[in-house]
Design a protein around this motif. Structure first.
Motif, mmCIF file in Angstrom:
data_model
loop_
_atom_site.group_PDB
_atom_site.id
_atom_site.type_symbol
_atom_site.label_atom_id
_atom_site.label_comp_id
_atom_site.label_asym_id
_atom_site.label_seq_id
_atom_site.Cartn_x
_atom_site.Cartn_y
_atom_site.Cartn_z
ATOM 1 N N ARG A 113 32.212 77.710 -5.498
ATOM 2 C CA ARG A 113 32.973 78.915 -5.865
ATOM 3 C C ARG A 113 32.846 79.934 -4.755
ATOM 4 N NH1 ARG A 113 34.009 78.623 -11.211
ATOM 5 N NH2 ARG A 113 34.821 80.723 -11.257
ATOM 6 N N LYS A 114 33.897 80.718 -4.603
ATOM 7 C CA LYS A 114 33.861 81.783 -3.603
ATOM 8 C C LYS A 114 32.732 82.765 -3.912
ATOM 9 C CE LYS A 114 36.958 84.489 -0.878
ATOM 10 N NZ LYS A 114 38.338 84.635 -0.505
ATOM 11 N N SER A 117 29.460 72.644 -8.458
ATOM 12 C CA SER A 117 30.621 73.518 -8.382
ATOM 13 C C SER A 117 30.538 74.368 -7.124
ATOM 14 C CB SER A 117 30.755 74.391 -9.629
ATOM 15 O OG SER A 117 29.653 75.256 -9.749
ATOM 16 N N ASP A 158 34.319 84.784 -12.393
ATOM 17 C CA ASP A 158 34.836 83.532 -12.940
ATOM 18 C C ASP A 158 36.299 83.314 -12.611
ATOM 19 O OD1 ASP A 158 32.503 82.641 -14.067
ATOM 20 O OD2 ASP A 158 32.878 83.579 -16.001
ATOM 21 N N VAL A 173 38.582 76.388 -6.975
ATOM 22 C CA VAL A 173 37.192 75.961 -6.923
ATOM 23 C C VAL A 173 37.159 74.456 -6.726
ATOM 24 C CG1 VAL A 173 36.348 77.809 -8.423
ATOM 25 C CG2 VAL A 173 37.028 75.651 -9.429
ATOM 26 N N ASP A 229 37.885 82.955 -9.669
ATOM 27 C CA ASP A 229 38.208 82.477 -8.326
ATOM 28 C C ASP A 229 39.538 81.732 -8.365
ATOM 29 O OD1 ASP A 229 35.891 83.472 -7.216
ATOM 30 O OD2 ASP A 229 34.803 81.593 -7.392
ATOM 31 N N TRP A 241 30.235 80.529 0.389
ATOM 32 C CA TRP A 241 30.527 80.150 -0.988
ATOM 33 C C TRP A 241 29.241 79.813 -1.731
ATOM 34 C CZ3 TRP A 241 35.294 77.352 -3.057
ATOM 35 C CH2 TRP A 241 36.461 77.993 -2.599
ATOM 36 N N ASP A 256 29.512 83.496 -7.037
ATOM 37 C CA ASP A 256 28.893 83.068 -8.292
ATOM 38 C C ASP A 256 28.864 84.201 -9.307
ATOM 39 O OD1 ASP A 256 26.973 84.636 -7.116
ATOM 40 O OD2 ASP A 256 25.351 83.185 -7.309
#
Length: 123
Positions: A85-86, A83, A91, A96, A93, A65, A88
């Motif tokens: 996120r799976k 943050s 947007d 999160v 995902d 991630w 970068d």
């Protein structure tokens, strides 16, 4: 893991103006059974709440991630946003973890707990 309890605890940790070892211990006690043994051993050996330890736990729980950290490094008045996120690149995902806090460790722990609260149950 009760998602509402994880999010509530994340918000308490994020709001704390300093590092609170008791709150952090409560957080890791809540998720301990979901952590790999290597992380449990690291916590038992005293690496509780340090930035490096939390990054390792994030890496083990959410391998690959993207971790984004932005903030003002100020002991008296820091402002951090983290943050998880799976990817970068995208947007959209499905879930999160976003944490905020006066210290980087607080924001990291908040983001981790929120990501765990939103993580789909493993089958």
């Amino acid at each position: 893991m009760d998602p509402a309890a994880l999010i509530s605890l994340a918000e308490r940790i994020e709001a704390d103006p300093s590092y609170d070892a008791a709150l952090t211990r409560t957080a890791f006690d809540m998720v301990e059974s979901h952590l790999p043994e290597v992380d449990r051993a690291m916590i038992r050996n005293g690496a509780l709440g340090g930035v490096e330890a939390v990054l390792l736990i994030i890496d083990h729980g959410f391998p690959g991630w993207a971790i984004s950290m932005q903030g003002t490094a100020s002991e008296a008045d820091g402002h951090w946003t983290v943050s998880l996120r799976k990817s970068d690149i995208r947007d959209e995902d499905p879930f999160v973890g976003v944490g905020h806090g006066p210290r980087l460790s607080n924001a990291l722990i908040g983001a981790l707990l929120k990501a765990l609260a939103r993580k789909p149950a493993e089958t």
